[in-house]
Design a protein around this motif. Structure first.
Motif, PDB file in Angstrom:
ATOM      1  N   PHE B 178      -6.741  -3.171  -5.644  1.00 52.01           N
ATOM      2  CA  PHE B 178      -7.070  -3.344  -4.290  1.00 52.01           C
ATOM      3  C   PHE B 178      -8.329  -3.429  -3.608  1.00 52.01           C
ATOM      4  CE2 PHE B 178      -3.051  -0.259  -4.457  1.00 52.01           C
ATOM      5  CZ  PHE B 178      -2.401  -0.980  -5.099  1.00 52.01           C
ATOM      6  N   GLN B 179      -8.856  -3.513  -4.273  1.00 52.35           N
ATOM      7  CA  GLN B 179     -10.703  -3.844  -3.623  1.00 52.35           C
ATOM      8  C   GLN B 179     -10.640  -5.175  -2.807  1.00 52.35           C
ATOM      9  OE1 GLN B 179     -12.900  -1.653  -3.366  1.00 52.35           O
ATOM     10  NE2 GLN B 179     -11.701  -0.707  -4.683  1.00 52.35           N
ATOM     11  N   MET B 180      -9.302  -6.272  -2.915  1.00 52.53           N
ATOM     12  CA  MET B 180      -9.308  -7.389  -2.748  1.00 52.53           C
ATOM     13  C   MET B 180      -8.929  -7.355  -1.233  1.00 52.53           C
ATOM     14  SD  MET B 180      -7.366  -9.019  -5.648  1.00 52.53           S
ATOM     15  CE  MET B 180      -6.718 -10.655  -4.610  1.00 52.53           C
ATOM     16  N   ALA B 181      -8.038  -5.873  -1.407  1.00 50.64           N
ATOM     17  CA  ALA B 181      -7.223  -5.933   0.127  1.00 50.64           C
ATOM     18  C   ALA B 181      -8.299  -5.042   1.299  1.00 50.64           C
ATOM     19  CB  ALA B 181      -6.128  -4.975  -0.077  1.00 50.64           C
ATOM     20  N   LYS B 182      -8.707  -4.347  -0.054  1.00 57.38           N
ATOM     21  CA  LYS B 182     -10.092  -3.661   1.531  1.00 57.38           C
ATOM     22  C   LYS B 182     -11.509  -4.556   1.638  1.00 57.38           C
ATOM     23  CE  LYS B 182     -13.142  -0.371  -0.088  1.00 57.38           C
ATOM     24  NZ  LYS B 182     -13.853   1.321  -0.598  1.00 57.38           N
ATOM     25  N   SER B 184     -11.195  -7.377   2.430  1.00 61.16           N
ATOM     26  CA  SER B 184     -10.238  -8.532   3.031  1.00 61.16           C
ATOM     27  C   SER B 184      -9.870  -7.734   4.253  1.00 61.16           C
ATOM     28  CB  SER B 184      -8.798  -9.680   2.330  1.00 61.16           C
ATOM     29  OG  SER B 184      -8.954  -9.608   1.268  1.00 61.16           O
ATOM     30  N   ALA B 185      -9.460  -6.750   4.697  1.00 56.94           N
ATOM     31  CA  ALA B 185      -9.166  -6.050   5.437  1.00 56.94           C
ATOM     32  C   ALA B 185     -10.370  -5.623   6.420  1.00 56.94           C
ATOM     33  CB  ALA B 185      -8.690  -4.811   5.576  1.00 56.94           C
TER      34      ALA B 185
END
Lengths: 318, 286
Positions: B178-182, B184-185
């Motif tokens: 979920f760091q990928m999403a964090k 990128s956001a």
């Protein structure tokens, strides 16, 4: 061995075979046999309950990939009305490992996007085993942005071993396609509900999984790498997949405990594939409730809360 | 063996192999051209082989040190440390792996972030430390990166990130994914503010890092001959059962396929990136 049953379900499979046998010889002394069948069926239910009350993460991982497990299109056709599939990324191709389109949920128009696996060998190959290429993610992005333009909520269904590791996929920018989806989904002005229905395989899953509500079916899994992949790197042997499945916290109950997801959608006894109708009814009700909840928020609130969610991911100490 | 080596009489060749007795650390052999290089010279040359231009790996702190202006620097999130939310244990405990990595690298985590200036323009720069668990992205890496993005927004600054990572950190499982999403956001917010993000991919930039922050640059750059991709070449080989194309997943291959804006030699990063940022931010020539 009955292939419809997993290894740990074999005691149930044996009973099922016995019941089947009795049904076939059933003509002579009907009463006794009917009694016996009823007795065995009760026993089978009890046994299933017992087995399913204490599944290991590895067993759940096998269930999440069960060959009879309902796939996205099974849900698309049963939960929704007026499903109209929309194809293509407008740049390179149509990826059949990701399916998307318009549909109605209880009358209300929505955009659906989901990974699609195949049932038989031919369809498996056609669907590339549910492993999308960049054009799949770009099609998903196109449909999500369309949904935003028309004010439609987005419902995604995650069930993939992961993004496809292939030469062409790399050439066409697999990484960029996934990254772009993560960034754009974070900012969309419409509600997004993501449901892991089977395998939540890493970045290939997350690329349609940034959401306001993240749900998991009871026997689905979600992880950064497959148990086999993790085992072969950290344990130097893919056969240690059971240990990796234990260590990585991949099951819905574990991830719910860790507050990584918003809810677990209970499955019928024995798993979603044992009673598709019941599964469809539960999931439909859950999705309607999730959208109803998100309806109370305007676009700005939705975006702010979604960012807050994403911003909050992670555990560390100062 | 090169044609020239084949000509050398075997007696002399043995003498050549005796060179291995030279004290370790004083000399380094270049994997690019096999030249034996004086360590101090290699270091002065930013770990780029003076003979063939091969880019050796460089530590995160050193990279930021030579990239940013020397004054007015401040490290971001240096006090953050990984916890072990899953009590993860494979053949080794995650805690022990962290302790070992910290000892080996003198870093607390695999990403170093600094706010400062680049050619007098406000700039936040981040660099992955590959020798810290393969530069893998766990909760702390993600958090430090996002704090870097927030600092850039606060300072009205440009953001530059030098990636060197095998991908997500398996020991943190979904927290790490979920760091990928964090990240990128957060980059999406930077984008909304009209502040530039320059992503510099170095050897290697793979998996979850490649498929999130590294590919989201307004300008995507790479060092020469860096391995960059989503899936590892071995995994792809096992999947497709065919030999991979020449130069597959290397910077030059990515440039050819349109994933990169440029490949820039490390020794030119400061000047060239400084120049680009100045133009994007409509500032005078640095």
């Amino acid at each position: 061995m009955d292939l419809n049953f997993l290894e740990f379900e074999q005691p149930v499979a044996e009973l099922a075979a016995k019941i089947d046998e009795l049904r076939h010889v059933g003509d002579d002394n009907e009463i006794n046999i009917a009694e016996e069948i009823a007795h065995l069926e009760t026993k089978s239910r009890e046994l299933t309950k017992q087995i399913f009350s204490s599944l290991t993460p590895w067993q759940i991982s096998q269930l999440s990939r069960h060959p009879l497990r309902p796939y996205f299109l099974d849900y698309a056709q049963r939960i929704f009305e007026d499903f109209e599939e929309l194809h293509g990324d407008r740049a390179f191709a149509d990826d059949s490992a990701i399916v998307g389109g318009l549909a109605r949920l209880d009358g209300r128009p929505v955009m659906l996007i989901g990974h699609q696996k195949g049932r038989d060998t031919k369809e498996k190959i056609y669907r590339n085993f549910g492993m999308p290429r960049p054009e799949g993610y770009r099609k998903a992005l196109r449909l999500m942005q369309m949904a935003e333009r028309f004010g439609l909520p987005i419902l995604t269904f995650i069930d993939t071993p992961g993004a496809y590791p292939g030469v062409g996929a790399e050439e066409r920018g697999q990484s960029e396609a996934i990254a772009r989806n993560l960034q754009v989904m974070a900012g969309l002005a419409v509600p997004i509900v993501a449901t892991v229905t089977g395998e939540g395989g890493s970045g290939g899953a997350l690329a349609i999984g940034v959401a306001d509500r993240l749900l998991m079916l009871q026997f689905s899994t979600y992880s950064v790498i497959s148990p086999e992949g993790c085992a072969s790197i950290l344990w130097k042997s893919a056969e240690k997949a059971q240990l990796a499945a234990d260590a990585m916290a991949i099951t819905s109950d574990k991830l719910n405990e860790l507050a990584m997801i918003d809810g677990v959608v209970p499955e019928p006894l024995g798993g979603a594939h044992r009673d598709m109708e019941a599964m469809v009814a539960t999931l439909k009700a859950t999705l309607i409730a999730a959208l109803d909840e998100l309806d109370t928020l305007d676009a700005a609130q939705l975006q702010a809360l979604r960012y807050e969610r994403l911003r909050g991911y992670g555990r560390f100490k100062a | 063996m090169s044609w020239f080596e084949k000509l050398i009489p075997s007696r002399i060749k043995i003498e050549a192999s005796n060179k291995r007795t030279v004290p370790e650390g004083l000399w380094a052999k270049c994997p690019g051209c096999s030249a034996v290089l004086y360590r101090a010279e290699l270091e002065r040359n930013l770990e780029v082989c003076p003979k063939c231009g091969h880019h050796h790996r460089i530590g995160a702190r050193r990279r930021l040190d030579v990239f940013l202006d020397p004054d007015a620097r401040e490290e971001i999130g240096e006090d953050l440390e990984s916890t072990d939310p899953l009590k993860f244990k494979d053949l080794k405990k995650y805690r022990d792996r962290l302790a070992q990595a910290q000892k080996q690298t003198s870093e607390k985590e695999a990403l170093v972030v600094m706010r400062g200036q680049l050619k007098r323009i406000a700039c936040v720069a981040a660099a992955f430390e590959f020798s810290f668990m393969g530069g893998s992205m766990g909760s702390v890496v993600g958090e430090r990166f996002v704090r870097g993005v927030e600092a850039a927004i606060e300072d009205n600054a440009a953001l530059v990130c030098f990636s060197a990572s095998g991908g997500a950190r398996m020991q943190e499982s979904l927290f790490s994914l979920f760091q990928m999403a964090k990240t990128s956001a957060a980059l999406g917010r930077l984008r909304e503010r009209g502040l530039p993000f320059i992503s510099v991919m170095t050897d290697p930039t793979m998996g979850g890092v490649s498929a999130s922050l590294a590919m989201l640059g307004d300008i995507n750059l790479a060092e020469p001959h860096a391995l960059i991709g989503f899936a590892g070449p071995r995994v792809i080989q096992q999947t497709v059962h065919e030999t991979l194309p020449e130069g597959f997943q290397h910077s030059e291959f990515l440039l050819e396929h349109g994933a990169l804006d440029q490949i820039i030699d490390r020794r030119e990063h400061r000047d060239r990136i400084g120049r680009m940022i100045a133009m994007l931010m409509r500032r005078p020539r640095p």
